[in-house]
Design a protein around this motif. Structure first.
Motif, short mmCIF file in Angstrom:
data_model
loop_
_atom_site.label_atom_id
_atom_site.label_comp_id
_atom_site.label_asym_id
_atom_site.label_seq_id
_atom_site.Cartn_x
_atom_site.Cartn_y
_atom_site.Cartn_z
N ALA A 211 6.60 -4.08 -13.76
CA ALA A 211 7.69 -3.57 -12.70
C ALA A 211 7.74 -5.17 -12.00
N ALA A 212 7.02 -6.21 -12.09
CA ALA A 212 7.07 -7.59 -11.25
C ALA A 212 7.68 -7.98 -11.23
N LEU A 213 8.14 -8.03 -13.21
CA LEU A 213 9.15 -9.01 -13.65
C LEU A 213 10.84 -8.45 -13.50
N TYR A 214 10.61 -7.21 -13.55
CA TYR A 214 12.24 -6.51 -13.54
C TYR A 214 12.37 -7.15 -12.03
N ALA A 215 11.57 -6.60 -11.18
CA ALA A 215 11.41 -7.07 -9.24
C ALA A 215 12.12 -8.55 -9.12
N LYS A 216 11.49 -9.04 -9.73
CA LYS A 216 12.06 -10.78 -9.65
C LYS A 216 13.34 -11.19 -10.06
N THR A 217 13.37 -11.01 -11.61
CA THR A 217 15.04 -10.73 -11.90
C THR A 217 15.86 -10.96 -11.21
#
Length: 559
Positions: A211-217
């Motif tokens: 989820a954090a990687l999704y948010a960052k992208t």
């Protein structure tokens, strides 16, 4: 186990889950603000005549629309900013995140189901839909999080989050964004513990990491194509809020975070980072220069006294319990040279990296302190466990008293523990003690204002203000403990300075919005205004301070 018993247990679990989902839908529905309908039609016509800030483009990252407090305050700010001529976008998760700020082990019934499937579709749909209705009413452009990611990106992220070593997640950083820290903190919040020891915790952590990687992208895709003058969001930590804060700073956008404050109708706003860090890093020069009149001294003295019962606050733990029938617990025993008060925090809360901490965790600090006082039978140690362990919005699943019991089978008589539900008044306990020991509690502001010498071992906001004994390492902390008991209270000039800081903290940094009032049940906040005129410049001093901070980067200080 018989088939019948298994059927009963599964039926109870399903019934509990249905009840949770039903309450979730009810909470979302009740937090939808129909009063916007009365005035929403006039917003666009009003802003046509106000072009003062037409060059300002504000992004509000509400993220999880089901977090009613954020949606209600941020929709209010969105209208106020539009009435000042600014354009406003809002980011809402429409169910794409595999984990988020909204998800907890209680909310999602159990971690095994969540580890496998994530949040239920009905939770995600209702979380998004009622927030969308609110923002549609006030004419704010909604950016769905799913539109900021393409299939190739989500597939790449899924592979990466599945293959990374679980031990490497917490320290994972990408483009300066502390992906792992926010994912780990979010997972701790999910479990309401300070350590991930549950059987399915690793799988849940991977969900938060993805989820954090999704948010960052998503944030990078959004910020690379839009030039926002300011980014506003609540908390500034966890997923996706913390990721958007770091990403906005990466693109050199101005950032403001906010959080509900203690005093009724007040909120804390901070530039550049979560208030957990900005208030601790606030320089003395930023507050020591204002005129501290006798009237202000009287105001803060009266208010601090009121906090003993929490009568003027909407965040208070003191007023949840009745006073003990006997005041004998507040009488210092003559068997000891002095009594020392130790105040703990909720163990899972805001688990971020603070370089100034003397110990890796609060539990390390607690154990070291107890071991020291075991060797000092002439001193009484009173451990006051934070009431929010059991009465907070998200009750802790890791209790301080239980953790102490695991390490120490029998404690000597000079060490007493008052659990989270004990009726003892923390302020009265402090008044009978020679010194207070704190890690991250905000009560340090009040302790020093009472003239009580205070030793700080963690990220308490009172650290670095020239008012406390600040430990930088276990060695420096133990060195300070060896000086106990102190001979005197804080000198008058230091206590006066502590009262001045307390005034700054409670009356200047906590900004009132007069048209907001506390609601009952799931609504969190209500609005008490009849027309858009109540949100325009000059109508509400606190709202003016907040909007000027967002639009012109004026200090978030209420005079």
């Amino acid at each position: 186990m018989s088939y019948l018993n298994t059927f009963k247990i599964n039926s109870i679990k399903k019934l509990k889950r249905f009840s949770i989902i039903r309450e979730a839908v009810r909470a979302y529905r009740n937090s939808y603000k129909p009063e916007w309908k009365k005035i929403s039609g006039g917003i666009e016509s009003r802003i046509q005549s106000n072009k003062k800030y037409s060059d300002k483009k504000i992004l509000i990252v509400t993220g999880g629309g089901g977090y009613a407090a954020a949606k209600q305050i941020e929709s209010l700010l969105a209208v106020a900013l539009k009435l000042r001529g600014a354009s406003v976008d809002v980011v809402l998760c429409d169910g794409i995140l595999p984990a988020c700020f909204q998800t907890t082990i209680d909310w999602d019934s159990n971690d095994l189901r969540f580890a496998k499937k994530g949040t239920s579709k009905i939770n995600c749909r209702t979380c998004f839909s009622y927030a969308k209705k609110t923002y549609d009413l006030v004419g704010v452009n909604i950016i769905k999080l799913s539109t900021l990611l393409n299939n190739e990106e989500t597939e790449t992220i899924t592979k990466e989050s599945s293959s990374i070593n679980i031990e490497d997640i917490e320290s994972y950083i990408s483009d300066g964004i502390h992906i792992g820290e926010h994912a780990y903190s979010g997972c701790l919040r999910f479990y309401a513990t300070s350590k991930l020891v549950d059987p399915h915790a690793k799988k849940v952590l991977r969900r938060y990491f993805r989820a954090a990687l999704y948010a960052k992208t998503a944030a990078f895709n959004l910020f690379s194509e839009n030039d926002y003058s300011h980014v506003l969001l609540h908390h500034g930590i966890y997923v996706p809020q913390g990721i958007f804060v770091d990403s906005a700073k990466h693109f050199n956008f101005d950032v403001t975070t906010w959080h509900t404050a203690y005093r009724e109708k007040t909120f804390i706003f901070s530039y550049g980072d979560t208030y957990h860090k900005t208030l601790m890093n606030e320089s003395v020069s930023s507050w020591d220069g204002f005129e501290f009149t006798d009237k202000k001294l009287s105001m803060i003295t009266d208010y601090l006294q009121s906090r003993w019962a929490g009568n003027n606050d909407w965040i208070s733990f003191s007023k949840q319990f009745s006073e003990p029938e006997s005041d004998s617990i507040y009488a210092r025993s003559e068997k000891y040279d002095a009594s020392i008060l130790m105040l703990t925090n909720v163990m899972w809360d805001a688990q971020l990296h603070y370089p100034a901490n003397a110990f890796p965790t609060m539990l390390d600090w607690i154990i070291t302190t107890i071991e020291f006082f075991i060797s000092k039978p002439n001193l009484e140690l009173i451990i006051r466990v934070h009431p929010a362990e059991t009465t907070g919005t998200l009750p802790s699943r890791q209790l301080v008293e239980e953790e102490i019991g695991k390490k120490f089978t029998n404690l000597p008589k000079n060490i007493k523990i008052y659990g989270p539900q004990h009726p003892a008044n923390t302020y009265k306990l402090a008044g009978m003690c020679n010194t207070a020991l704190i890690f991250g509690t905000k009560t340090g502001v009040e302790l020093t204002a009472m003239g009580i010498p205070t030793i700080v071992a963690g990220e308490a906001w009172i650290r670095g203000k020239g008012l406390t004994h600040d430990a930088e390492s276990p060695e420096s902390y133990l060195s300070e403990l060896k000086k106990l008991p102190y001979k005197d209270r804080l000198p008058d000039n230091i206590q006066k300075k502590a009262l001045k800081y307390a005034y700054h903290f409670f009356f200047r940094r906590m900004i009132p919005i007069s048209i907001v009032k506390k609601a009952s049940g799931h609504e969190v906040f209500r609005y008490s205004f009849d027309s858009l005129s109540d949100l325009e410049p000059g109508a509400d001093d606190g709202l003016d301070v907040i909007c000027e901070g967002i639009l012109n980067k004026k200090p978030y200080v209420y005079n």
